[in-house]
Motif scaffolding. Sequence first.
Motif, short mmCIF file in Angstrom:
data_model
loop_
_atom_site.label_atom_id
_atom_site.label_comp_id
_atom_site.label_asym_id
_atom_site.label_seq_id
_atom_site.Cartn_x
_atom_site.Cartn_y
_atom_site.Cartn_z
N VAL A 74 0.84 -1.21 0.00
CA VAL A 74 0.00 0.00 0.00
C VAL A 74 0.87 1.26 0.00
CG1 VAL A 74 -1.73 1.29 1.30
CG2 VAL A 74 -1.85 -1.22 1.18
N ARG A 75 0.53 2.19 -0.92
CA ARG A 75 1.30 3.42 -1.01
C ARG A 75 0.35 4.61 -0.94
NH1 ARG A 75 3.47 4.40 -5.97
NH2 ARG A 75 2.00 3.04 -7.03
N ASP A 76 0.50 5.44 0.02
CA ASP A 76 -0.15 6.74 0.05
C ASP A 76 -1.64 6.70 -0.29
OD1 ASP A 76 -0.31 9.44 0.37
OD2 ASP A 76 0.23 9.87 -1.71
N VAL A 77 -2.40 6.05 0.56
CA VAL A 77 -3.85 5.99 0.34
C VAL A 77 -4.53 7.02 1.23
CG1 VAL A 77 -5.92 4.59 0.70
CG2 VAL A 77 -3.89 3.58 -0.37
N SER A 78 -5.40 7.83 0.62
CA SER A 78 -6.17 8.79 1.39
C SER A 78 -7.62 8.74 0.95
CB SER A 78 -5.64 10.22 1.17
OG SER A 78 -4.27 10.29 1.51
N PHE A 79 -8.52 8.74 1.89
CA PHE A 79 -9.95 8.84 1.56
C PHE A 79 -10.73 9.12 2.83
CE2 PHE A 79 -9.26 4.39 2.57
CZ PHE A 79 -10.37 4.08 3.36
N ASP A 80 -11.99 9.48 2.66
CA ASP A 80 -12.90 9.63 3.79
C ASP A 80 -14.01 8.62 3.67
OD1 ASP A 80 -11.54 11.71 4.91
OD2 ASP A 80 -12.68 13.26 3.84
N LEU A 81 -14.53 8.20 4.80
CA LEU A 81 -15.70 7.32 4.80
C LEU A 81 -16.73 7.98 5.70
CD1 LEU A 81 -17.02 4.50 4.24
CD2 LEU A 81 -15.89 3.70 6.32
N HIS A 82 -17.94 8.08 5.15
CA HIS A 82 -18.98 8.81 5.90
C HIS A 82 -19.85 7.87 6.70
CE1 HIS A 82 -17.88 11.48 2.50
NE2 HIS A 82 -17.90 12.39 3.48
N ARG A 83 -20.55 8.51 7.60
CA ARG A 83 -21.53 7.78 8.39
C ARG A 83 -22.62 7.27 7.46
NH1 ARG A 83 -24.28 7.79 13.55
NH2 ARG A 83 -26.47 7.90 12.93
N GLY A 84 -22.96 5.98 7.59
CA GLY A 84 -24.03 5.40 6.77
C GLY A 84 -23.64 5.15 5.33
N GLU A 85 -22.37 5.28 5.04
CA GLU A 85 -21.95 5.11 3.66
C GLU A 85 -21.44 3.71 3.39
OE1 GLU A 85 -19.17 7.57 0.51
OE2 GLU A 85 -18.39 7.25 2.52
N VAL A 86 -21.67 3.23 2.17
CA VAL A 86 -21.03 1.99 1.72
C VAL A 86 -20.01 2.38 0.66
CG1 VAL A 86 -21.32 -0.26 0.66
CG2 VAL A 86 -23.13 0.66 2.14
#
Lengths: 331, 325, 325, 509
Positions: free
Chosen positions: D269-281
């Motif tokens: 894994v190299r430099d992974v960025s993301f957001d995960l929201h409430r109630g999100e798939v």
Amino acid sequence: STDLAPLNSDTEKDRIDWSQLEAKFGAFPKLPDGTKAGAVSKTLTNEYWRSLGEGYKSLGDRVGVPVVYQAAQSEGDQLGQLTIAEGLVTQGYNVLLVSPQTDSNLQPIMEQAKAANVPVVNVNDAVIPQAEHYVGNVQRDNGVRVAKWFIENRPDGGKVAIVEGQAGVYAAVQRTDGFKTTITEAGKFEVVASVPGNWDRQTSYDAATNVLQQHPDLIGFYANNDGMALGIVEAVKAAGLQDKVAVFGTDGISDAYASIRAGELTGTVDSFPVLTGEVALESALRLVAGQKLPRVVATPQALITKDNADRYSGAGDAVRKALLEDAAAGN
Amino acid sequence: MTDVTEHTAARPRAEFLHRFSLRDAGTLIGLVVILAVFGALVPGFFAERNLINILQQSSINACLALGMTLVIISGGIDLSVGPTAALSAVISASMLVAGVPFPLAIAAGFAIGLVCGLLNGVLVAYVGLQPFIVTLGTLSTYRALALIYTGGNPVLGLPAGFRAIFNGSLFGLPLAVIIVAVVALIAWIILKKTPFGEYLLAVGGNEEAAYIAGVPIARTKIAAYMISGLLAALAAQILIGRLGAAEPILGNLWELDAIAAAAIGGASLMGGKGSVVGTILGAVILGTMRNGLTLMNVQSFYQLLATGLIILAAMLIDRVTRGRG
Amino acid sequence: MTDVTEHTAARPRAEFLHRFSLRDAGTLIGLVVILAVFGALVPGFFAERNLINILQQSSINACLALGMTLVIISGGIDLSVGPTAALSAVISASMLVAGVPFPLAIAAGFAIGLVCGLLNGVLVAYVGLQPFIVTLGTLSTYRALALIYTGGNPVLGLPAGFRAIFNGSLFGLPLAVIIVAVVALIAWIILKKTPFGEYLLAVGGNEEAAYIAGVPIARTKIAAYMISGLLAALAAQILIGRLGAAEPILGNLWELDAIAAAAIGGASLMGGKGSVVGTILGAVILGTMRNGLTLMNVQSFYQLLATGLIILAAMLIDRVTRGRG
Amino acid sequence: MSVPRLQFEGISKVFPAVRALSDVSFSVGAGEIHGLLGENGAGKSTLLRILSGVYRPTAGSVLIDGRPVTLNNPVAARAAGVAMIHQELQQVPHLSVAQNMFLGHPLTRGGIFVARREQERRAAEALAALDPTIDPAVPLGSLKVAQRQIVEIARALLDRARIVAMDEPTSSLTPSEFERLAEVIAGLARDDVAVVYVSHKLDEVFGICQRATIMRDGVVVGSVDLAQVSEKAVVSMMVGRELAQEQHRSHASSEVRLSVRGLASATKVRDVSFDLHRGEVLGIAGLVGSGRTELLRLLAGADRASSGRVEIDGKAIKLSSPRDAIAAGIGLVPEERKREGIVPLRSISSNMALASMGVFAPRGVIDHARLKRVAAEKMKRVNLRPFLLDRPIRLFSGGNQQKAIIGRWLAAGTRILLFDEPTRGIDVGAKAEIYHLIEELAAEGHSVIVVSSELPEVIRLADRVLVVRDGTVAAELDRADLSEQAIAAHAIPQSETQGRQGAGHRVGA
Ligand SMILES: Nc1ncnc2c1ncn2[C@@H]1O[C@H](COP(=O)(O)OP(=O)(O)OP(=O)(O)O)[C@@H](O)[C@H]1O
Ligand SMILES: Nc1ncnc2c1ncn2[C@@H]1O[C@H](COP(=O)(O)OP(=O)(O)OP(=O)(O)O)[C@@H](O)[C@H]1O
Ligand SMILES: [Mg+2]
Ligand SMILES: [Mg+2]
């Protein structure tokens, strides 16, 4: 009797030599009807302990006392031996003869037997500190006798080595110490190695090989028992040094005698297990008959070499006679 | 394209590593360290005579450890090697003393080893019992049989001719060492080159998969125990040749030394993994240690301490090299 | 609908089986058979005194075997219990002889057991070495430490007050038996009722899965070895209380008896399986056998033979009941 | 009409406490590719294991070319001309690929030595049609699951058997790999081999099979001609009811639950960025080996990150072990269920409770009554079958094992669920249940990440999709932009799309 000092069978003052038993306590006493003796020894995997049992049996047969002789499954099976001894106490024997694995593993027997009013005789080797009766030889003396042989027969001194029995076992510690102290005090000798042989022939063979390789000018080995000594003899032969290196064992098992006669093993300190067994049972039965024996009855031993092997290896009575002569001569 | 070339280039190195694995290199490093330490501390340690001594003194354990390695690879363990050796020894010896010709007496000893192994193997493979417990049970049983057979007495007076067979030298090397070296070579070939070796690795690595692939599970396991029994018998012959006597209590605690050698050499007691080269190195490490400590006249309590610490240290070195491997 | 009724009906029986498993029933049958045989052969075998003797004689092995069971369930093995006990014994004893108050001396003994277990556990769990080899190494190491500490001599003359603690009786039962019974109850609760018990079974059953599920693998394993060390120390205290002396060579070969008891009781050396009830029954089976054979005055070689055969027979009975279970 | 190549006649199989098969009969002709369908636990694997000699039937017989055969063990089955690809990979990790393929019947030189080179050559031949990048000389354990499954398939081809049984051969494979397998299977059929093909992927079965037998709870519900029936009809035969086709529903809020910045591992894994929201798939797609599994393992604390920052609800968290992750409310449903999911000897309840011991043992002692109650509730929710909570989990079908693992996180009150290939080896009915479950969880406010190689699954479930390439996020696709083509376009490395696309790569599209 809780105020009895811990027994040291080698130095205890309240002692008598086996040869004096009859002189001091009279002929063999009359026993209560149905007297039977229970005996437990270390292991039957060593001839020494089997011979001890033969001694029990031969005297038992002679005086009409059945003797049950049991042993632990292996040397070192301390709890197993305790189980056996406890079984003997519950089965109502009139006297117990015990040769404990260690100084303490049969301790509970002393108390149980006391409660059941059964005398206990500690026979040889490990010494129960609270033992009220001990029959056996002076362990330390084994080593001393061999050391004296070296002092007499190798006046120029030289390098010697010890192969020890199982680490921490009373007999091994005492025998080693007797040898080491005596020979060192003589001045001309150097104990260059004192290595573990674990009562094992193969281990002793390897240890001796290594010692000889390091010290080819060695003049002798002392081993804490005969099995180890016989392993050392093979190592000495393999190194081609049988003419230069004297090898001594301890116990006087039949193989040791054979080897001595064949000129391979130089000598052994025989502690006459059959005779020891007889003396031990005799002492035990005298206790049953109510006699008050000293705390320690010392049994004989002798340094056996090719010169005197025949004298000590004949029929039981002949040996007894020879040893009585020795005792009378103050050996 | 690049890909393909890379693969081809990588092949010879992989091939070499395959043959002499990193893991074995780790064991070798351990041995070299121990040799260096003793060499520095003990004068004359590197004398040819002493090195030969070490090999000779390691040979019996190496012999057992080879059989143990195969059993361990198959996912088992053989605690009964010592008593098997004892039983084989006293029976061969008593035949020899009774004047039976050498080859027959030796063959009888080997047969005893095979039968002891067979019984272990059958109980493990067909009855499905746990190897540790089976061989714990036969450990007592075989020992008892040896004791009962001899009444506890050693069998003495083996004929000189017999002793010469296992006691001689060839090219300056003790025959025992040569015999064990040949056994090691055969074990290596078995493990690396034959279907049986593959079966052993497969049975120990994933028994169910091996069964489904049609590997004769039971026969493979039984064969491993029989080889272990046979090598115990061989060790017994070597030993009684050396000592000139066979004792029913011979081989006490041999199993622990053999297992230690195999484990130091990289065998996994979970099965499926083990190395003949590693085992031999493991046996030599243990032998070197005993030799060196004796030469240094280390007191027995401290020898015991050193033995324990060396086993732990060897496994730590193992762990480190594996980490890198 | 039918389904539901059937389920409900089956519930109480299943519940019972859950608590006292078929496997344990198999072990119990084994014990009953052995008791019946000796009862028939040995007069007075069923005397209360003798039955108490059997329990008392089994208690030390049972104590060790309980710790061993937990370690085995976690997928490990502890060969170092005997030397751990010896080290704990000589240190407690020398403190007692020096006049240290009992609770302190006993606590020190327990602490030694815990530390020995901790070292085993750390080497297994954090360093990742094979349990068999780690504890084979510490087996020698701890023994050597006990020997060096005492110079090989026994520690004699324990105060009577201390001995009374472990030597008394309660309701006609020896205190040692009661102590071990309490320990067994605790072990049973641990295994059946606590998260730690679940963790042990999970770690031994599938370490990787347990890890992902958040089981503290290392802590669980270390705790198992520490309990094993603690129980070895407890066994040591009971024994020196009984003997009135502590020896550095105490506890020789204890590990084999403890493993045998656990295995007879159904523990699998592959991990993930084992039973407290079974282990206790296993220890009593071994104790009964020794007692009965002694009372029958069986010669030691044949006792050894019987020991081996009983272990094998117990495993065969096990196999059969498992087949049915 | 000629006799069928393979006939099952009245096969029954009873395990202790379970009747797995009752009077199963059907036949497969030479050159026919016959689908075998059914829900988890229907008995498909049991039947094929009987065919391959692993189990013996309680009653009934197997006929090959009209003659009854005795299949007492795998060797007998091989001798009778049966080759089998097992559902669970049956391999020895320390042996090489070629050794595994020839295990049990090695090629030898002079009957004594294993002919390594020859085995490797033949293995390479068999692998060529499926995945030529697999080196037959490397240890099997060094391969990834998908490659191992391909090795398993290739092994069955070596035998030149008359009957080839495939039990979910594609559970770890991507559609493009299936394409190659389909060609191989067609080749077998041309050579008059009878093929029995088990899969939960109905499109595959409809794609290659002529006929299919459908099982439910150990009995044959019927054999159908696939050209004549609809997928929907087959599904309702399998599950015994109509299965509503559910549409995607989003429950995502704007509230960020999990925030990942610059996450990297020592390996993939190299430099992974993301957001995960409430109630999100959140779906994660990518090629096999692109690092999806490892990314999930980092988030689950199973592997250590070498750098990066993970926040939950704005607070930085430490992820040095799964315990940390669980404490932070993260749970992983792993890819390799048998190895990383279940504790085989323990019951369903125990497996379920493993991660929430703090909940079930608030005072140090497990509250078994409560555990039973919760287990019953959670296992009802996931529809465990058979509903035996005290039965060792190893005796359950794979799908039901998976349900128990999901139940584990439900019981632990996990707020962020990471699914790695959640429906691998899981039947349509259970799959729909799991999809439904995932949506329910999202609706309840859970946040979910789904890694899947089945693009329809990702598209069906995800509110948003990250496409991972070489260990980093190559693209982020909103629901509106989702399509298999769009995902594939981002998943494949640039040089590959221009050059030899797909030749040596397994593509998740
Ligand atoms: N060895 C066994 N012992 C007891 N029960 C078993 C065993 N193997 C399978 N079963 C049971 O038999 C039934 C059929 O299982 P099987 O594995 O054949 O189903 P399947 O159709 O292959 O399911 P899946 O699609 O999940 O692979 C299940 O209820 C399962 O729990
Ligand atoms: N360096 C490594 N050493 C050993 N195994 C690894 C390594 N990296 C990844 N793996 C394993 O290989 C498998 C594939 O992991 P990875 O994350 O690279 O691929 P993926 O994108 O998830 O593909 P897949 O569909 O195969 O899961 C996983 O089981 C992972 O644990
Ligand atoms: Mg299946
Ligand atoms: Mg993955």
